[in-house]
Design a protein around this motif. Structure first.
Motif, PDB file in Angstrom:
ATOM      1  N   HIS A 119      57.921  57.137  49.563  1.00  0.00           N
ATOM      2  CA  HIS A 119      58.684  56.500  50.140  1.00  0.00           C
ATOM      3  C   HIS A 119      59.735  57.042  50.986  1.00  0.00           C
ATOM      4  CE1 HIS A 119      56.976  52.393  48.607  1.00  0.00           C
ATOM      5  NE2 HIS A 119      56.217  52.717  49.150  1.00  0.00           N
TER       6      HIS A 119
ATOM      7  N   LYS B 240      66.972  59.083  43.862  1.00  0.00           N
ATOM      8  CA  LYS B 240      67.198  57.670  44.373  1.00  0.00           C
ATOM      9  C   LYS B 240      67.519  56.849  43.330  1.00  0.00           C
ATOM     10  CE  LYS B 240      66.775  53.964  46.798  1.00  0.00           C
ATOM     11  NZ  LYS B 240      67.968  53.805  48.095  1.00  0.00           N
TER      12      LYS B 240
ATOM     13  N   ASP C 190      60.374  57.950  54.897  1.00  0.00           N
ATOM     14  CA  ASP C 190      61.800  57.175  55.419  1.00  0.00           C
ATOM     15  C   ASP C 190      62.012  55.706  55.373  1.00  0.00           C
ATOM     16  OD1 ASP C 190      64.466  57.223  56.474  1.00  0.00           O
ATOM     17  OD2 ASP C 190      63.905  56.727  58.600  1.00  0.00           O
ATOM     18  N   PHE C 191      60.899  55.086  54.255  1.00  0.00           N
ATOM     19  CA  PHE C 191      61.082  53.655  54.278  1.00  0.00           C
ATOM     20  C   PHE C 191      62.294  53.385  53.270  1.00  0.00           C
ATOM     21  CE2 PHE C 191      56.180  53.858  54.102  1.00  0.00           C
ATOM     22  CZ  PHE C 191      55.884  53.727  55.521  1.00  0.00           C
ATOM     23  N   ILE C 192      62.730  54.368  52.481  1.00  0.00           N
ATOM     24  CA  ILE C 192      64.020  54.012  51.589  1.00  0.00           C
ATOM     25  C   ILE C 192      64.756  55.442  51.738  1.00  0.00           C
ATOM     26  CG2 ILE C 192      62.831  52.641  49.981  1.00  0.00           C
ATOM     27  CD1 ILE C 192      62.653  55.081  48.140  1.00  0.00           C
ATOM     28  N   ARG C 193      66.087  55.207  51.872  1.00  0.00           N
ATOM     29  CA  ARG C 193      66.618  56.397  51.859  1.00  0.00           C
ATOM     30  C   ARG C 193      67.344  56.949  50.634  1.00  0.00           C
ATOM     31  NH1 ARG C 193      68.578  54.905  57.464  1.00  0.00           N
ATOM     32  NH2 ARG C 193      66.225  55.167  58.180  1.00  0.00           N
TER      33      ARG C 193
END
Lengths: 394, 303
Positions: free
Chosen positions: B48, B11, B52-55
């Motif tokens: 996160h 990420k 799935d709060f961030i991809r």
């Protein structure tokens, strides 16, 4: 579906969170209401003075008094006429008797042929002469009969009119004291022929329409922006969205639930505003605009579109900035500045002021406007969903 | 099938350095797995991504064999965020009922379950108060309660006890141990290493977004530090041992040479051989998780 409804319910519940916004809104509405009340009282005062004339002329009491006076005058005339008829009939009878007596005396004093002095004078036959006293008696009787009838008719009329006068006097007493007539002055119908009163009534209707316009256009827009701009952005900002989306709830359900909840609040607000405006307007006997029948719905559609724009913007920028931007996009004066307006909704056919004070909408216009709003809202929500699905929720 | 699995999970936020770099993790069902690392190591980013709060920029993650983007998988997860943010316009009990509704708990058992978790976390007395009136510790307990509502198969806890007093911390630990005993999977990130040491079967240490070390506590700490017991040491040998990095403890009956690093042991043994000193006994010295953690984040190697 149940998650969507739960989130919608949560959004309705979260209205408490917008205490400041609600306080500002109530302040605005209160100010508008106070101004309306002041204007209403002023209009009422002017109207009251203007209507004093109507009180004298047009209240049931004055109407009755006028009728009574007219009837009394008629009665007086009838009585006078009856007296005259009586007097005249007496005179006629006396004249007829005198004439008969004079004729008979003349006939006794002067024997011989009698000439009838009509168009064709001739000597009467003895039989005709013998018939004269009888004919004179008949004539006298006939005159007496006519006089009696004329007198009877006059007195019958006088009696009938006297009865009517008594009835009117009784009605007048039953109407009560003078003060009771003041209320009637305030409840005079808008159809009153007095031009000034009608104009004031129209002004009163305008005041209520203005209040409604203000509450719907300004208050509704603020509420819509408050709900939609902060609905998702504040949840992301505060982190509350993380607890919600850690449950088996999709982002689509979350966004649609938020939109549904906000739409329900807006619908309730539109209904409430329309109810308040209509109730107060009716209480004050203001001539309400026929647009009040459909304006709440179109106002709701308009605010929903504005909220949709605010929602979309809030997924890119801060909620406050999104709200201001969305507000600007709704103002027609800014339309020339940017090509962005080519893809943003037009609120022209939803303006409360033009609806209330302008020409009426037909059913087809209403349907087209509703379809346009639905179309715009679907597009805005679809774009917002596309963006929201790709957002980082931290 | 692992409860949690990540493959080359990476990420990057904007143009900054990667917050997570090619993370490969595997958490087995029924185990307690600790995520360790200094601030900014990528622990919360990992969590996160799992929720799935961030991809992720690249790589993928799965929970119970299903991609994390599938909302249905979250029905088996209980999550407690690092700083609990809850809707403060609710009352405590009502908020839990709202979450229970989102979890799809049947309305018949919803109130019973809410009452159970409220009791478990000693929140019954404040259940009727608005969340806005709760203290930080009470909010944390309410957050834990919402994570436990549906008795999830996987608990993901991000710094769960950071804002708790020792009493509440003990309460949380007891509940987590009970969950573990009942076969639940726990993925926990914490700075309180002693807690993780007591709870976790395996840990992963992250640094600058990358996995530095992972394994069971034994794998991380065993056979690294040793104590060589010898009969007697000449003074010159002591100097040579200290120069080689060992620590020497002279007792009444025996002398011990501490090799705190596995690179020190061969050098110390060479010195002892040079001076003709025989090693009487070798004692393996297990380093604490804290030692392992500090060694990992400071030098990239364990003690």
């Amino acid at each position: 579906m149940s998650a969507l409804l739960l989130i919608a319910g949560d959004t309705v519940r979260s209205v408490r969170r917008h205490r400041t916004l609600l306080a500002v809104l109530l302040l605005f509405l209160g100010t508008a209401g106070a101004l309306t009340a002041v204007a209403r009282d002023e209009a009422r005062g002017i109207q009251h003075r203007a209507l004093q004339r109507h009180v004298r002329e047009d209240t049931p009491r004055t109407v009755l008094a006028r009728r009574l006076a007219a009837k009394q005058a008629e009665l007086r005339q009838t009585v006078e006429q009856a007296r005259k008829v009586r007097s005249t009939s007496r005179g006629d009878r006396r004249k007829a008797r005198d004439f008969r007596e004079r004729m008979l005396a003349d006939m006794t004093r002067t024997p011989g042929p009698i000439l009838y002095g009509g168009k064709d004078p001739r000597v009467l036959s003895p039989d005709e002469v013998r018939a004269i006293p009888r004919e004179l008696q008949e004539m006298e009787r006939s005159v007496a009969e006519h006089s009696r009838r004329a007198r009877d008719i006059s007195f019958q009329t006088a009696r009938r009119e006297a009865t009517e006068v008594q009835t009117l006097e009784a009605e007048l007493v039953a109407l009560g004291p003078e003060d009771a007539q003041e209320d009637h002055a305030e409840h005079i119908t808008p159809e009153d022929p007095d031009a000034e009163a009608a104009r004031l009534m129209a002004q009163r209707g305008t005041i209520y329409a203005g209040f409604f316009n203000f509450a719907m256009s300004f208050g509704g827009a603020i509420l819509a922006l408050g709900l939609f701009c902060t609905g998702i952005a504040s949840e992301v900002g505060s982190g509350t969205i993380r607890a919600t989306l850690s449950k088996p709830v999709s982002r689509t359900q979350f966004l649609l639930g938020k939109c549904l909840g906000a739409a329900l609040v807006l619908l309730a607000y539109s209904g409430l505003t329309a109810t308040v405006a209509t109730t107060f307007g009716t209480m004050q006997h203001a001539p309400l605009s026929p647009a009040l029948a459909y304006e709440p719905w179109l106002g709701f559609c308009s605010n929903l579109m504005l909220g949709g724009v605010g929602l979309l913007f809030s997924l890119f920028v801060r909620p406050a900035v999104a709200g201001v931007l969305a507000w600007f996009t709704s103002a027609s004066c800014f339309r020339w500045f940017t090509p962005l307006y080519a893809i943003l909704p037009s609120y022209d056919s939803f303006q409360a002021s033009s609806l209330l004070f302008g020409q009426r909408l037909s059913a087809s216009d209403l349907l087209l406007s509703s379809l346009y709003a639905a179309d715009v809202i679907v597009i805005l929500v679809a774009v917002a969903l596309y963006r929201f699905e790709r957002m980082e929720l931290v | 099938m692992p409860a949690v699995e990540t493959r080359r999970l990476s990420k990057r936020y904007g143009s900054s350095a990667e917050a997570l770099r090619d993370l490969d993790l595997e958490v087995h069902e029924g185990e307690a797995f600790g995520l360790l690392g200094p601030n900014g190591a990528g622990k919360t980013t990992t969590i996160h991504c799992l929720l799935d709060f961030i991809r992720p920029t690249r790589g993928c993650a799965a929970i119970f064999g299903r991609p994390v983007t599938d909302p249905a998988v979250r029905a088996r997860i209980g999550y407690l965020p690092e700083s609990v943010a809850l809707h403060d316009y609710y009352r405590g009990g009502a908020l839990l009922e709202f979450y229970a509704g989102l979890l799809g708990l049947p309305s018949a058992s919803r109130q019973r379950r809410v009452a159970e978790v409220l009791e478990l976390l000693d929140l019954q007395e404040v259940a009727g108060e608005r969340v806005s009136h709760y203290s930080k510790g009470m909010r944390q307990r309410l957050g834990f309660a919402q994570a436990l509502l549906h008795d999830p198969d996987l608990l993901i806890l991000d710094e769960p006890t950071s804002s708790l007093d020792p009493l509440a911390r003990r309460q949380f630990s007891d509940i987590l141990r009970d969950c573990k005993r009942r076969g639940k999977t726990i993925l926990i990130s914490s700075h309180i290493l002693s807690e993780l040491e007591r709870l976790c079967d395996r840990v992963a240490i992250l640094k600058d977004g990358a996995l530095v070390r992972s394994g069971t506590l034994q794998e991380l700490s065993v056979n690294r530090a040793v104590k060589l017991h010898v009969a007697q040491l000449p003074a010159s040998a002591i100097e040579a041992l200290v120069a080689a990095g060992a620590e020497v403890t002279i007792g009444s009956g025996s002398t011990a040479v501490h090799c705190t690093d596995e690179r020190v042991r061969p050098r110390a043994e060479e010195v002892l051989a040079r001076y003709g000193v025989a090693v009487e006994r070798v004692e393996a010295e297990r380093s604490s998780l804290e030692d392992v953690f500090l060694a990992s984040v400071n030098g990239g190697d364990a003690a």
